[in-house]
Motif scaffolding. Structure first.
Motif, PDB file in Angstrom:
ATOM      1  N   CYS A 161      -6.900  -0.484   9.286  1.00  0.00           N
ATOM      2  CA  CYS A 161      -7.220  -1.324   7.973  1.00  0.00           C
ATOM      3  C   CYS A 161      -7.781  -2.632   8.679  1.00  0.00           C
ATOM      4  CB  CYS A 161      -6.029  -1.176   7.562  1.00  0.00           C
ATOM      5  SG  CYS A 161      -6.505  -2.372   5.775  1.00  0.00           S
ATOM      6  N   VAL A 203       0.236   4.144   1.361  1.00  0.00           N
ATOM      7  CA  VAL A 203      -0.442   4.717   2.774  1.00  0.00           C
ATOM      8  C   VAL A 203      -0.094   3.475   3.842  1.00  0.00           C
ATOM      9  CG1 VAL A 203      -2.716   5.152   2.309  1.00  0.00           C
ATOM     10  CG2 VAL A 203      -1.110   6.212   4.348  1.00  0.00           C
ATOM     11  N   ARG A 225      -6.327   3.419  -2.293  1.00  0.00           N
ATOM     12  CA  ARG A 225      -6.843   4.842  -2.217  1.00  0.00           C
ATOM     13  C   ARG A 225      -5.500   5.454  -3.002  1.00  0.00           C
ATOM     14  NH1 ARG A 225      -6.503   6.099   4.160  1.00  0.00           N
ATOM     15  NH2 ARG A 225      -7.658   7.562   3.071  1.00  0.00           N
ATOM     16  N   CYS A 239      -3.160   2.920   6.961  1.00  0.00           N
ATOM     17  CA  CYS A 239      -4.051   2.785   7.666  1.00  0.00           C
ATOM     18  C   CYS A 239      -4.092   1.956   8.676  1.00  0.00           C
ATOM     19  CB  CYS A 239      -5.776   2.682   6.523  1.00  0.00           C
ATOM     20  SG  CYS A 239      -4.951   3.910   5.312  1.00  0.00           S
ATOM     21  N   GLY A 285      -4.696  -4.490  -0.258  1.00  0.00           N
ATOM     22  CA  GLY A 285      -3.205  -4.003  -0.446  1.00  0.00           C
ATOM     23  C   GLY A 285      -3.592  -3.039  -1.775  1.00  0.00           C
ATOM     24  N   HIS A 336     -11.085   5.990  -2.036  1.00  0.00           N
ATOM     25  CA  HIS A 336     -11.143   5.909  -0.539  1.00  0.00           C
ATOM     26  C   HIS A 336     -10.564   6.964  -0.243  1.00  0.00           C
ATOM     27  CE1 HIS A 336      -9.680   3.510   3.397  1.00  0.00           C
ATOM     28  NE2 HIS A 336     -10.572   4.435   4.271  1.00  0.00           N
ATOM     29  N   CYS A 353       0.738  -1.087   0.162  1.00  0.00           N
ATOM     30  CA  CYS A 353      -0.146  -0.057  -0.128  1.00  0.00           C
ATOM     31  C   CYS A 353       1.151   1.463  -0.272  1.00  0.00           C
ATOM     32  CB  CYS A 353      -0.618   0.468   1.251  1.00  0.00           C
ATOM     33  SG  CYS A 353      -2.107  -1.134   0.901  1.00  0.00           S
TER      34      CYS A 353
HETATM   35  S1  SF4 Z   1      -7.344   0.960   4.150  1.00  0.00           S
HETATM   36 FE1  SF4 Z   1      -6.292  -0.245   1.888  1.00  0.00          FE
HETATM   37  S2  SF4 Z   1      -4.824   1.882   1.206  1.00  0.00           S
HETATM   38 FE2  SF4 Z   1      -5.326   1.657   3.403  1.00  0.00          FE
HETATM   39  S3  SF4 Z   1      -3.719  -0.051   4.336  1.00  0.00           S
HETATM   40 FE3  SF4 Z   1      -5.420  -1.087   4.421  1.00  0.00          FE
HETATM   41  S4  SF4 Z   1      -5.724  -1.743   2.327  1.00  0.00           S
HETATM   42 FE4  SF4 Z   1      -3.779   0.037   2.465  1.00  0.00          FE
END
Ligand code: SF4
Ligand SMILES: *Cc1c(COP(=O)(O)O)cnc(C)c1O
Length: 335
Positions: free
Chosen positions: A126, A121, A195, A123, A164, A224, A119
């Protein structure tokens, strides 16, 4: 020669920006003018799930504010290490739904491909923060197992690239996958959950637009965004290019305590999305993943927020509020 001053952000490719994402908690604090005393709290959590945040995204945070809604999404903290009953490592039953390497086939007609574990970023909330990506990523074998599964399952008409973040893969890998999907006649749509166009808008470049415009499949991109402050002029430009290329743009958010659990913040988000050519799709209640309990918003409060949104906004700017349920045939509507 003329001297030109240009910001490094504008001249760097998305690959460079991805590689140069901030991973050091001390650097993040320094960039935002925050006291280094916050470090002790961050480090143990960052060892469990590393800090990772692109510089472009950091420029949209308010300096000196530990409660900034963008910072809160990425800042490791001691609360993550508290074990809370009911908060699990696989909260949505991903592992039970695995139909092969990196393939989640849970819902009729749609197959979700865990393309990669990477990824742009990280988060903190997640729901796949504990997912065993190394054993379950579809791009690792040049998509062979994924394509074989799709060819053998004529009921699947929509392929969802997820992770991911699938847009961390190269455009060569993505173009090759799209070209193979083109040849599977029962596939009608390609959806991408990502994202990247938001956290590194430079990701939307000529190479990416080329394969998107080349495939026979209509492309749906679900970005997202959780807070209006994430959307700046650069993000709007990137999304406008996608729209121009014929991509249908939707957004999914997660309802997060301290980030967007406020009717005003959610209404502003819907308006900012619309101004960026994106329609709200889902507002997810937090999946009970271990380490994220401090982001949880009670269901009663969530219902109140939803009612407030309905009072303020046209119907098409009100996202569907849903909760993922392990083993269910669709996401559960919460209203
Ligand atoms: S929410 Fe999406 S962008 Fe953020 S860590 Fe999880 S998989 Fe990755
Ligand atoms: C969310 C999800 C989908 C897509 O669901 P939609 O309601 O079509 O957006 C597909 N597969 C899995 C495994 C999912 O979690």
């Amino acid at each position: 020669m003329l001297q030109r001053i240009s910001s490094p952000r504008q001249t760097k490719t998305w690959r460079q920006q991805l590689a140069e994402a901030v991973r050091d908690p001390a650097e993040l604090l320094a960039m935002l003018g925050l006291p280094a005393t916050a470090l002790a709290e961050m480090l143990p959590a960052a060892q469990t799930f590393a800090l990772r945040v692109p510089r472009s995204y950091i420029t949209r945070m308010q300096k000196g504010d530990l409660a900034d809604p963008l910072l809160r999404q990425v800042l490791p903290g001691a609360a993550e290490l508290v074990e809370v009953p009911g908060f699990l490592t696989d909260p949505v039953g991903d592992l039970a739904a695995t139909a092969g390497k990196g393939m989640l086939h849970k819902y009729a007609g749609r197959a979700l491909v865990v393309a990669t574990g990477a990824c742009a970023v990280h988060c903190r909330y997640c729901f796949r923060r504990h997912y065993p990506y190394s054993q379950n990523s579809a791009a690792a074998d040049q998509w062979q197992a994924t394509l074989a599964y799709l060819r053998g399952n004529p009921t699947v008409n929509e392929v969802i690239l997820s992770g991911g973040d699938p847009l961390t893969l190269s455009d060569a890998q993505l173009a090759s996958f799209a070209a193979s999907l083109d040849k599977i006649s029962h596939i009608r749509r390609l959806r991408i959950h990502t994202r990247l166009p938001v956290v590194i808008p430079a990701r939307v470049d000529e190479e990416m637009l080329a394969w998107i415009q080349h495939t026979r499949l209509p492309v749906v991109m679900v970005v997202h965004v959780n807070h209006a402050n994430e959307i700046n002029a650069e993000v709007r430009r990137a999304l406008a290019r996608l729209k121009l290329a014929g991509v249908t743009l939707l957004n999914q958010s997660v309802l997060l305590k301290g980030v967007n659990d406020d009717a005003g913040a959610l209404a502003d988000l819907s308006e900012a999305l619309f101004n960026a050519s994106v329609l709200p799709y889902y507002l997810h209640l937090l999946d009970p993943v271990q380490g994220a309990a401090h982001f949880d918003v009670a269901e009663g409060r969530a219902r109140e927020l939803f009612a407030a949104l309905q009072r303020r906004l046209p119907g098409y700017l009100v996202p569907r509020m849903v909760r993922e349920r392990a083993g269910a045939p669709a996401k559960g509507l919460v209203v």
